[in-house]
Design a protein around this motif. Structure first.
Motif, PDB file in Angstrom:
ATOM      1  N   ARG A 158      -8.220  -3.377  -2.341  1.00 42.22           N
ATOM      2  CA  ARG A 158      -8.078  -3.069  -0.917  1.00 42.22           C
ATOM      3  C   ARG A 158      -9.017  -1.948  -0.463  1.00 42.22           C
ATOM      4  O   ARG A 158      -8.820  -1.387   0.621  1.00 42.22           O
ATOM      5  CB  ARG A 158      -6.624  -2.698  -0.609  1.00 42.22           C
ATOM      6  CG  ARG A 158      -6.107  -1.454  -1.327  1.00 42.22           C
ATOM      7  CD  ARG A 158      -4.818  -0.948  -0.690  1.00 42.22           C
ATOM      8  NE  ARG A 158      -3.697  -1.836  -0.907  1.00 42.22           N
ATOM      9  CZ  ARG A 158      -2.726  -1.645  -1.793  1.00 42.22           C
ATOM     10  NH1 ARG A 158      -2.758  -0.575  -2.588  1.00 42.22           N
ATOM     11  NH2 ARG A 158      -1.733  -2.478  -1.921  1.00 42.22           N
ATOM     12  N   HIS A 165      -3.739   1.138  -7.680  1.00 35.26           N
ATOM     13  CA  HIS A 165      -3.593   0.189  -6.573  1.00 35.26           C
ATOM     14  C   HIS A 165      -3.190  -1.167  -7.136  1.00 35.26           C
ATOM     15  O   HIS A 165      -3.751  -1.629  -8.134  1.00 35.26           O
ATOM     16  CB  HIS A 165      -4.912   0.042  -5.802  1.00 35.26           C
ATOM     17  CG  HIS A 165      -5.243   1.187  -4.911  1.00 35.26           C
ATOM     18  ND1 HIS A 165      -4.792   1.282  -3.616  1.00 35.26           N
ATOM     19  CD2 HIS A 165      -5.992   2.299  -5.137  1.00 35.26           C
ATOM     20  CE1 HIS A 165      -5.255   2.400  -3.070  1.00 35.26           C
ATOM     21  NE2 HIS A 165      -5.981   3.036  -3.977  1.00 35.26           N
ATOM     22  N   HIS A 184       0.842  -1.197   0.000  1.00 36.47           N
ATOM     23  CA  HIS A 184       0.000   0.000   0.000  1.00 36.47           C
ATOM     24  C   HIS A 184       0.879   1.250   0.000  1.00 36.47           C
ATOM     25  O   HIS A 184       0.632   2.211  -0.727  1.00 36.47           O
ATOM     26  CB  HIS A 184      -0.929  -0.009   1.209  1.00 36.47           C
ATOM     27  CG  HIS A 184      -1.913   1.108   1.236  1.00 36.47           C
ATOM     28  ND1 HIS A 184      -2.756   1.336   2.315  1.00 36.47           N
ATOM     29  CD2 HIS A 184      -2.214   2.097   0.342  1.00 36.47           C
ATOM     30  CE1 HIS A 184      -3.512   2.381   2.067  1.00 36.47           C
ATOM     31  NE2 HIS A 184      -3.196   2.879   0.889  1.00 36.47           N
ATOM     32  N   VAL A 214      -0.310   4.183   6.398  1.00 42.74           N
ATOM     33  CA  VAL A 214      -0.644   2.762   6.226  1.00 42.74           C
ATOM     34  C   VAL A 214      -0.520   1.991   7.537  1.00 42.74           C
ATOM     35  O   VAL A 214      -1.240   1.009   7.753  1.00 42.74           O
ATOM     36  CB  VAL A 214       0.213   2.125   5.116  1.00 42.74           C
ATOM     37  CG1 VAL A 214      -0.020   2.829   3.791  1.00 42.74           C
ATOM     38  CG2 VAL A 214       1.698   2.133   5.465  1.00 42.74           C
TER      39      VAL A 214
END
Length: 511
Positions: A117, A113, A59, A80
């Motif tokens: 998620r 991405h 991420h 994150v």
């Protein structure tokens, strides 16, 4: 401590709830009704790490890649690292994120991405679900709320922020001036989408918090990085078509039915937003009309279930996107820059915090990764509350002075030619044309000269609308100046070369 939170989106309400739970006395001041603002309009969802094979490191890597090398690693790591806890907290506060038949969170994928998620609620009504839950939590807590209160300035004394000046409107629209003092002020006022003629932002996003911080002497940075969302329904008024639609498989096509974004990036429709927006603008100019988003392959039942709000609105506007591609165009969406903060929302002035879109945390760099905005608001809203009462680190000595409006230097406008009359609409069109998706040296200079001339001639603001205009002018000057100073292109800031500019007139007219 006595804490004032200015703004009532996810960042402000998260900060308010955490501050109250830590034992502080909290007052929330909001420009409209409690919960008004951009959070409730957010469709896509909140990025987190839940799926098999995903990780916080991945991420973070996606966030850094989208930021085009200008994101700050420490800020991204904080985002994150805290993300899962903040999403769990939202669930505990009553946000019903969508789940499958086994009760597992449904995860969507959006542009840039590497994994699915994105958690979402009500299909495409995530922001509204979050806003309802946080407003209810604030109503249950012993938190004072002042609605329909416009913050005209920060109170600065002895080098620190000590409170705010307000114009509080009654039911008849009359405004009464007032002041509130506090030990800390947390700005959570959102962005400045209404700098532009075309924006996804709700009415009221006029850069008030950033402008007030500028006048108080706070450091502001990265204002040149304005994100233009690629897919707005090409029909008035502006309506956003979530990135999640493309994440589910919808494609962008031109008049020949060709998926043209692959000409600009190997990820096609799932490339970073700045790339997709520019590709759309160029193709629309070349073909003389908007490109189209084709979601028909998803089927009517899936579109209605997964994107109920978009499905309803597009049909109300006369489009059946289950059978026909719909016309889309970019619009101003999000401001990556703002009030410079540390990892706990602390600005360069003691006593002043900034969280959410008003802040420049370093997370987004030159281009925000989709669905990191709600996450950032929750993460840094909580972090700011945790820092209340702690020593203020490394802030500059500002001396003792009140807030002042930094006046522009005297300018000679276009060799003495006449300055157009100011109106908010004229400013928005100027910014759209000259400080928009594609920028030129000549356009940026024209915008800066015009805005400075308008600021020099502007009377002292009295009404809320006049204060908003003054804030927009101050932000427009700072944005144009920052864009002019950054001569290279990076992320959302794209400057045409002189050679490109000579052949780009049709594109600039389109965007």
């Amino acid at each position: 401590m006595n804490v004032l939170v200015v703004g009532s989106g996810i960042a402000g309400l998260t900060a308010a709830l955490h501050a109250r739970e830590a034992g502080h006395a909290v007052t929330v001041v909001t420009k409209g009704a409690l919960g008004d603002g951009s959070t409730g309009y957010a469709q896509g969802g909140v990025a987190g790490v839940y799926g098999a094979g995903d990780s916080a490191e991945q991420h973070a890597a996606d966030t850094l890649a989208a930021g085009a090398g200008l994101s700050e690693e420490a800020a991204v790591e904080a985002l994150v690292a805290d993300g899962a806890d903040r999403i769990a907290e939202l669930i505990a506060r009553g946000v019903a994120f969508d789940r499958d038949a086994d009760g597992m969170l449904l995860l969507g994928r959006e542009a840039a991405h590497s994994h699915a998620r994105i958690v979402h609620a009500g299909g495409d009504a995530t922001g509204a679900a979050i806003s309802r839950a946080l407003v209810a939590a604030v109503r249950r807590a012993t938190i004072d709320v002042i609605e329909h209160a416009f913050v005209s300035d920060l109170i600065v004394s002895d080098g620190a922020v000590r409170g705010i000046r307000l114009l509080i409107r009654d039911s008849a629209g009359n405004a009464t001036a007032s002041e509130l003092t506090a030990d800390a002020v947390i700005l959570a006022t959102g962005g400045a989408g209404h700098l532009y003629a075309h924006t996804t932002n709700p009415v009221g996003t006029t850069g008030d918090g950033i402008a007030a911080a500028l006048r108080a002497g706070a450091e502001v940075d990265d204002l040149e990085f304005v994100q233009f969302h690629p897919t707005i329904l090409a029909d008035n008024p502006a309506f956003l078509i979530s990135e999640a639609v493309r994440g589910e498989g919808a494609t962008l096509i031109d008049d020949d039915g060709r998926r043209f974004v692959f000409d600009s990036h190997p990820d096609g429709e799932l490339a970073p937003r700045d790339v997709v927006s520019r590709a759309i603008a160029r193709r629309a100019a070349a073909q003389g009309g908007p490109v189209r988003l084709d979601a028909a392959m998803l089927g009517a039942a899936t579109l209605a279930a997964r994107f109920p709000t978009i499905d309803r609105v597009t049909r109300e506007r006369g489009f059946d996107w289950s059978t026909d591609p719909i016309p889309v165009t970019p619009a101003a969406h999000y401001l990556m820059g703002g009030v410079v903060t540390d990892l706990h929302g602390r600005s360069t002035i003691p006593g002043l915090f900034a969280v959410g879109e008003v802040a420049r945390t370093g997370v987004h760099g030159a281009n925000r990764l989709a669905s990191n905005s709600l996450l950032e608001g929750a993460v840094f809203g909580a972090r700011a509350a945790a820092a209340l009462g702690a020593p203020w680190p490394g802030s500059p000595t500002l001396g003792s002075r009140e807030s002042t409006d930094p006046a522009p230097a005297s300018v000679e406008y276009r060799d003495g030619s006449e300055v157009p009359d100011f109106s908010r609409a004229a400013l928005q069109q100027l910014m759209w044309s000259d400080v928009g998706l594609l920028r030129t040296s000549e356009g940026l200079r024209n915008a800066l000269d015009t805005v400075q001339a308008w600021r020099l001639a502007a009377p002292a603001p009295r009404t809320v609308g006049e204060h908003e205009d003054a804030n927009l002018l101050l932000l427009a000057e700072a944005t144009a100046s920052a864009a002019l100073a950054r001569t290279g292109s990076v992320g959302a800031h794209y400057r045409l070369t002189d050679a490109e500019a000579r052949t780009a007139a049709p594109i600039l007219e389109t965007v």
